[in-house]
Design a protein around this motif. Structure first.
Motif, PDB file in Angstrom:
ATOM      1  N   LYS A 210      -0.843   8.482   1.232  1.00 50.62           N
ATOM      2  CA  LYS A 210      -2.235   8.834   1.273  1.00 50.62           C
ATOM      3  C   LYS A 210      -3.026   8.192   0.593  1.00 50.62           C
ATOM      4  O   LYS A 210      -4.288   8.044   0.944  1.00 50.62           O
ATOM      5  CB  LYS A 210      -2.248  10.308   1.189  1.00 50.62           C
ATOM      6  CG  LYS A 210      -3.377  11.116   1.483  1.00 50.62           C
ATOM      7  CD  LYS A 210      -3.440  12.516   1.368  1.00 50.62           C
ATOM      8  CE  LYS A 210      -4.842  13.314   2.118  1.00 50.62           C
ATOM      9  NZ  LYS A 210      -4.747  14.811   2.037  1.00 50.62           N
ATOM     10  N   ASP A 211      -2.907   7.914  -0.604  1.00 51.17           N
ATOM     11  CA  ASP A 211      -3.721   7.248  -1.488  1.00 51.17           C
ATOM     12  C   ASP A 211      -3.482   5.617  -1.800  1.00 51.17           C
ATOM     13  O   ASP A 211      -3.620   5.053  -2.763  1.00 51.17           O
ATOM     14  CB  ASP A 211      -3.261   7.708  -2.980  1.00 51.17           C
ATOM     15  CG  ASP A 211      -4.580   7.572  -4.091  1.00 51.17           C
ATOM     16  OD1 ASP A 211      -5.682   7.414  -3.538  1.00 51.17           O
ATOM     17  OD2 ASP A 211      -4.455   7.444  -5.168  1.00 51.17           O
ATOM     18  N   ASP A 212      -3.331   5.123  -0.590  1.00 52.21           N
ATOM     19  CA  ASP A 212      -3.003   3.621  -0.346  1.00 52.21           C
ATOM     20  C   ASP A 212      -4.486   3.040  -0.416  1.00 52.21           C
ATOM     21  O   ASP A 212      -5.295   3.480   0.442  1.00 52.21           O
ATOM     22  CB  ASP A 212      -2.523   3.518   1.050  1.00 52.21           C
ATOM     23  CG  ASP A 212      -1.898   1.815   0.979  1.00 52.21           C
ATOM     24  OD1 ASP A 212      -2.858   0.967   0.383  1.00 52.21           O
ATOM     25  OD2 ASP A 212      -0.911   1.582   1.662  1.00 52.21           O
ATOM     26  N   ARG A 213      -4.782   2.199  -1.425  1.00 52.03           N
ATOM     27  CA  ARG A 213      -6.051   1.619  -1.456  1.00 52.03           C
ATOM     28  C   ARG A 213      -6.086   0.203  -0.952  1.00 52.03           C
ATOM     29  O   ARG A 213      -7.095  -0.547  -0.859  1.00 52.03           O
ATOM     30  CB  ARG A 213      -6.194   1.205  -3.083  1.00 52.03           C
ATOM     31  CG  ARG A 213      -6.465   2.913  -3.810  1.00 52.03           C
ATOM     32  CD  ARG A 213      -6.439   2.458  -5.270  1.00 52.03           C
ATOM     33  NE  ARG A 213      -6.483   3.757  -6.159  1.00 52.03           N
ATOM     34  CZ  ARG A 213      -6.655   3.908  -7.281  1.00 52.03           C
ATOM     35  NH1 ARG A 213      -6.566   2.636  -8.019  1.00 52.03           N
ATOM     36  NH2 ARG A 213      -6.322   4.924  -8.011  1.00 52.03           N
ATOM     37  N   LEU A 214      -5.052  -0.372  -0.435  1.00 50.63           N
ATOM     38  CA  LEU A 214      -4.999  -1.689   0.337  1.00 50.63           C
ATOM     39  C   LEU A 214      -5.201  -1.431   1.601  1.00 50.63           C
ATOM     40  O   LEU A 214      -5.832  -2.275   2.620  1.00 50.63           O
ATOM     41  CB  LEU A 214      -3.685  -2.227  -0.282  1.00 50.63           C
ATOM     42  CG  LEU A 214      -3.413  -3.828   0.335  1.00 50.63           C
ATOM     43  CD1 LEU A 214      -4.652  -4.563  -0.292  1.00 50.63           C
ATOM     44  CD2 LEU A 214      -2.127  -4.165   0.090  1.00 50.63           C
ATOM     45  N   LEU A 215      -4.363  -0.669   2.370  1.00 45.45           N
ATOM     46  CA  LEU A 215      -4.236  -0.407   3.931  1.00 45.45           C
ATOM     47  C   LEU A 215      -4.451   1.242   4.226  1.00 45.45           C
ATOM     48  O   LEU A 215      -4.079   2.018   3.346  1.00 45.45           O
ATOM     49  CB  LEU A 215      -2.923  -0.813   4.395  1.00 45.45           C
ATOM     50  CG  LEU A 215      -2.683  -2.434   4.248  1.00 45.45           C
ATOM     51  CD1 LEU A 215      -1.335  -2.833   4.393  1.00 45.45           C
ATOM     52  CD2 LEU A 215      -3.706  -3.172   5.421  1.00 45.45           C
ATOM     53  N   PRO A 216      -5.051   1.343   5.431  1.00 43.42           N
ATOM     54  CA  PRO A 216      -4.933   2.698   6.174  1.00 43.42           C
ATOM     55  C   PRO A 216      -3.362   3.305   6.549  1.00 43.42           C
ATOM     56  O   PRO A 216      -3.290   3.250   7.732  1.00 43.42           O
ATOM     57  CB  PRO A 216      -5.855   2.499   7.123  1.00 43.42           C
ATOM     58  CG  PRO A 216      -5.798   1.169   7.568  1.00 43.42           C
ATOM     59  CD  PRO A 216      -5.372   0.296   6.047  1.00 43.42           C
ATOM     60  N   SER A 217      -2.563   3.352   5.496  1.00 42.94           N
ATOM     61  CA  SER A 217      -1.176   3.530   5.779  1.00 42.94           C
ATOM     62  C   SER A 217      -0.933   4.641   6.609  1.00 42.94           C
ATOM     63  O   SER A 217       0.020   4.830   7.573  1.00 42.94           O
ATOM     64  CB  SER A 217      -0.324   3.370   4.513  1.00 42.94           C
ATOM     65  OG  SER A 217      -0.159   2.089   4.090  1.00 42.94           O
ATOM     66  N   LEU A 218      -1.667   5.800   6.122  1.00 45.94           N
ATOM     67  CA  LEU A 218      -1.439   7.206   6.857  1.00 45.94           C
ATOM     68  C   LEU A 218      -1.718   7.055   8.396  1.00 45.94           C
ATOM     69  O   LEU A 218      -1.004   7.526   9.281  1.00 45.94           O
ATOM     70  CB  LEU A 218      -2.336   8.363   6.288  1.00 45.94           C
ATOM     71  CG  LEU A 218      -1.956   9.564   6.840  1.00 45.94           C
ATOM     72  CD1 LEU A 218      -0.506  10.022   6.947  1.00 45.94           C
ATOM     73  CD2 LEU A 218      -2.730  10.792   5.896  1.00 45.94           C
ATOM     74  N   ALA A 219      -2.964   6.587   8.452  1.00 48.20           N
ATOM     75  CA  ALA A 219      -3.757   6.303  10.040  1.00 48.20           C
ATOM     76  C   ALA A 219      -2.668   5.337  10.667  1.00 48.20           C
ATOM     77  O   ALA A 219      -2.657   5.623  12.041  1.00 48.20           O
ATOM     78  CB  ALA A 219      -5.218   5.674   9.786  1.00 48.20           C
ATOM     79  N   GLU A 220      -2.111   4.503  10.007  1.00 46.50           N
ATOM     80  CA  GLU A 220      -1.122   3.392  10.906  1.00 46.50           C
ATOM     81  C   GLU A 220       0.125   4.218  11.384  1.00 46.50           C
ATOM     82  O   GLU A 220       0.587   4.167  12.431  1.00 46.50           O
ATOM     83  CB  GLU A 220      -0.867   2.221  10.091  1.00 46.50           C
ATOM     84  CG  GLU A 220       0.039   1.305  10.698  1.00 46.50           C
ATOM     85  CD  GLU A 220      -0.659   0.538  11.873  1.00 46.50           C
ATOM     86  OE1 GLU A 220      -0.198  -0.335  12.649  1.00 46.50           O
ATOM     87  OE2 GLU A 220      -2.064   0.832  12.079  1.00 46.50           O
ATOM     88  N   ALA A 221       0.519   5.100  10.377  1.00 47.25           N
ATOM     89  CA  ALA A 221       1.800   5.728  10.652  1.00 47.25           C
ATOM     90  C   ALA A 221       1.464   6.887  11.813  1.00 47.25           C
ATOM     91  O   ALA A 221       2.274   6.868  12.809  1.00 47.25           O
ATOM     92  CB  ALA A 221       2.177   6.578   9.428  1.00 47.25           C
TER      93      ALA A 221
END
Length: 263
Positions: A210-221
């Motif tokens: 959730k605190d990924d500053r590089l990519l929108p990882s939660l939205a991608e999941a």
């Protein structure tokens, strides 16, 4: 002068090998050619898996299709040595993209799939796309220090040990600039065939920081979960992009909590 001989991609056994356990193929991030980092990322998995890490030599310039064929060929060699089931495929960041490409072409080879902060959203992030286009014009001296500048984007530094921070820094600076540029191009041009991936019926575990500053990882999941019919999402509320190097994150424990390990 003789031409430089490049080594081929290969599988690295980072943990104690046990052929009686299910095979787990680990596909690391874009710059992760350093063995130290892979040991940290896969620590604990030896309790339930026979782990193989896919290593791309730092000077190796190769396409998605070539990497896909390499991983599949190496996996089949392992299974010829010791036939077994289930077979796990685990891709982290850049490795998540590679895992998706493998699933498109070889949908039945792997029994269970794990995608961790998949970088498949890279091409949808404007500042990353622009940065990748400008990267070839970056002065060499700046490229050398860029790994240190990128660390706060890659990881929550308060959650990783000094040893992990050093391993992460070494890994991100290990590839020559030409190789880094080529892999950024792969990320920029990456796309998926949603129709093919929607036919994957095997269980898919999507792990997102959730605190990924590089990519929108939660939205991608969440996006990928709408493609795979048999998927679940595990959210890491305080983790950064390189979550597997954090002190409190252990992939083996996550898989246990998600009931993703076959007894």
């Amino acid at each position: 002068m003789p031409s430089k001989i490049r080594s081929q991609p290969y599988f690295l056994t980072t943990q104690f090998s046990n052929p009686n356990y299910p095979l787990l193929v680990f596909l690391p991030g874009m710059d992760e050619t350093g063995k130290e980092l892979m040991y940290i990322q896969t620590a604990g998995l030896e309790a339930a898996f026979d782990v193989r890490c896919f290593v791309i030599p730092p000077d190796e310039l190769t396409s998605w299709d070539q990497m896909t064929e390499e991983v599949v060929s190496l996996t089949k060699i392992e299974l010829e040595k010791v036939p077994r089931s289930p077979v796990y495929l685990c891709g982290e960041s850049f490795g998540g993209c590679l895992a998706l490409k493998i699933l498109e072409k070889f949908p039945q080879l792997f029994t269970k799939i794990i995608l961790i902060n998949s970088a498949s959203s890279f091409h949808r992030v404007p500042w990353l796309n622009l940065g990748s286009l400008l990267f070839p014009y970056t002065p060499q001296f700046f490229y050398k220090i860029s790994s240190f500048l990128s660390l706060p984007f890659l990881a929550n530094l308060s959650r990783i040990s000094p040893a992990a921070s050093l391993a992460l820094s070494k890994s991100t600076s290990s590839a020559p600039k030409e190789t880094a540029n080529q892999r950024l191009s792969l990320m920029r041009e990456f796309d998926i065939d949603e129709n093919k991936l929607s036919q994957i019926t095997q269980p898919v575990l999507l792990i997102a920081s959730k605190d990924d500053r590089l990519l929108p990882s939660l939205a991608e999941a969440q996006y990928l979960s709408n493609i795979f019919p048999n998927s679940q999402i595990i959210t890491l509320p305080h983790s950064g992009h390189a979550c597997l190097v954090e002190r409190d994150i252990n992939l083996y424990k996550i898989l246990l909590s998600a009931n993703f390990i076959v007894a």
